[in-house]
Scaffold this active site. Structure first.
Site, PDB file in Angstrom:
ATOM      1  N   TYR A  16       0.834  -1.201   0.000  1.00  0.00           N
ATOM      2  CA  TYR A  16       0.000   0.000   0.000  1.00  0.00           C
ATOM      3  C   TYR A  16       0.871   1.253   0.000  1.00  0.00           C
ATOM      4  O   TYR A  16       0.674   2.166  -0.810  1.00  0.00           O
ATOM      5  CB  TYR A  16      -0.942  -0.009   1.211  1.00  0.00           C
ATOM      6  CG  TYR A  16      -1.722   1.272   1.382  1.00  0.00           C
ATOM      7  CD1 TYR A  16      -2.758   1.593   0.516  1.00  0.00           C
ATOM      8  CD2 TYR A  16      -1.407   2.163   2.399  1.00  0.00           C
ATOM      9  CE1 TYR A  16      -3.473   2.768   0.660  1.00  0.00           C
ATOM     10  CE2 TYR A  16      -2.109   3.343   2.559  1.00  0.00           C
ATOM     11  CZ  TYR A  16      -3.141   3.640   1.680  1.00  0.00           C
ATOM     12  OH  TYR A  16      -3.829   4.814   1.822  1.00  0.00           O
ATOM     13  N   GLU A  38     -11.600   5.568   4.115  1.00  0.00           N
ATOM     14  CA  GLU A  38     -11.047   6.449   5.156  1.00  0.00           C
ATOM     15  C   GLU A  38     -12.096   6.702   6.236  1.00  0.00           C
ATOM     16  O   GLU A  38     -11.767   6.779   7.416  1.00  0.00           O
ATOM     17  CB  GLU A  38     -10.564   7.775   4.553  1.00  0.00           C
ATOM     18  CG  GLU A  38      -9.302   7.655   3.716  1.00  0.00           C
ATOM     19  CD  GLU A  38      -8.034   7.357   4.504  1.00  0.00           C
ATOM     20  OE1 GLU A  38      -8.050   7.403   5.754  1.00  0.00           O
ATOM     21  OE2 GLU A  38      -7.012   7.070   3.858  1.00  0.00           O
ATOM     22  N   TRP A  46      -5.414   2.082  10.294  1.00  0.00           N
ATOM     23  CA  TRP A  46      -5.596   1.915   8.851  1.00  0.00           C
ATOM     24  C   TRP A  46      -5.388   0.461   8.440  1.00  0.00           C
ATOM     25  O   TRP A  46      -6.068  -0.042   7.551  1.00  0.00           O
ATOM     26  CB  TRP A  46      -4.659   2.843   8.077  1.00  0.00           C
ATOM     27  CG  TRP A  46      -4.805   2.665   6.606  1.00  0.00           C
ATOM     28  CD1 TRP A  46      -3.862   2.222   5.736  1.00  0.00           C
ATOM     29  CD2 TRP A  46      -5.976   2.900   5.810  1.00  0.00           C
ATOM     30  NE1 TRP A  46      -4.369   2.161   4.459  1.00  0.00           N
ATOM     31  CE2 TRP A  46      -5.670   2.577   4.482  1.00  0.00           C
ATOM     32  CE3 TRP A  46      -7.258   3.348   6.104  1.00  0.00           C
ATOM     33  CZ2 TRP A  46      -6.590   2.682   3.442  1.00  0.00           C
ATOM     34  CZ3 TRP A  46      -8.178   3.455   5.073  1.00  0.00           C
ATOM     35  CH2 TRP A  46      -7.844   3.129   3.757  1.00  0.00           C
TER      36      TRP A  46
END
Length: 186
Positions: A16, A38, A46
């Site tokens: 990522y 998000e 995350w």
């Protein structure tokens, strides 16, 4: 190879960071997906969302905006039973509401991608932080985007979420200056 200090050794996180985070994104579907993801992160790490990302793609029609906007209460009840998702009614409802808001925005003649990019004057903002901990958790573009999105009916789009979204999609580049992904090191 030096990376930003927030990256762990998790292969998913590495991929990522190395290939997606901070790379300018203009694709409407990809921007919609990241804005929604998000919002799912609120109060969580995350990596938690990243590990569930494929489940979200499956559950939300690969983030096809028109298909997501058609999801109803029965779909929501099914999603709330899916252990592959973060089973928070407000967060899951937000994805559906955000799809409807995106379609409403585009119905007025505004392109979603151009709308998002207008908050950084269509040019990525490049920062030079030696340590990721020095980067702010919000910004003027994020605050303005948050207000504009809320006014248009979007949910889970506070200034911190919007700032993370802008970073993730490359509208704000906050790679540490020592990171191999920082533009000065390319």
């Amino acid at each position: 190879m030096q990376r930003c200090g927030w990256v762990t050794a998790d292969p998913l996180y590495l991929a990522y960071h190395d290939m997606e985070w901070g790379v300018p994104q203009t694709d409407k579907r990809a921007l919609f997906e990241m804005l929604c993801l998000e919002g799912q992160q609120a109060g969580l790490s995350w990596i938690t969302v990243l590990k569930k990302r494929e489940n979200y793609r499956r559950a939300f029609h690969e983030f096809d905006i028109s298909a997501v906007a058609l999801m109803d209460e029965a779909d929501l009840m099914r999603l709330l039973q899916d252990s592959g998702l973060i089973r928070h009614r407000g967060k899951l409802t937000a994805i559906i509401e955000n799809a409807k808001a995106t379609l409403a925005l585009e119905a007025t003649g505004e392109d979603f991608s151009r709308f998002i990019w207008s908050f950084v004057d269509n040019q990525p903002i490049l920062h030079h932080y030696a340590d990721y901990k020095l980067a702010p958790t919000t910004s003027e573009p994020a605050i303005a985007l948050s207000k504009a999105l809320k006014k248009r009916g979007f949910k889970f789009v506070g200034p911190t979420i919007c700032h993370s979204f802008l970073q993730a999609c490359g509208l704000i580049n906050d790679h540490q200056t020592s990171c191999f992904c920082h533009p000065d090191n390319l």
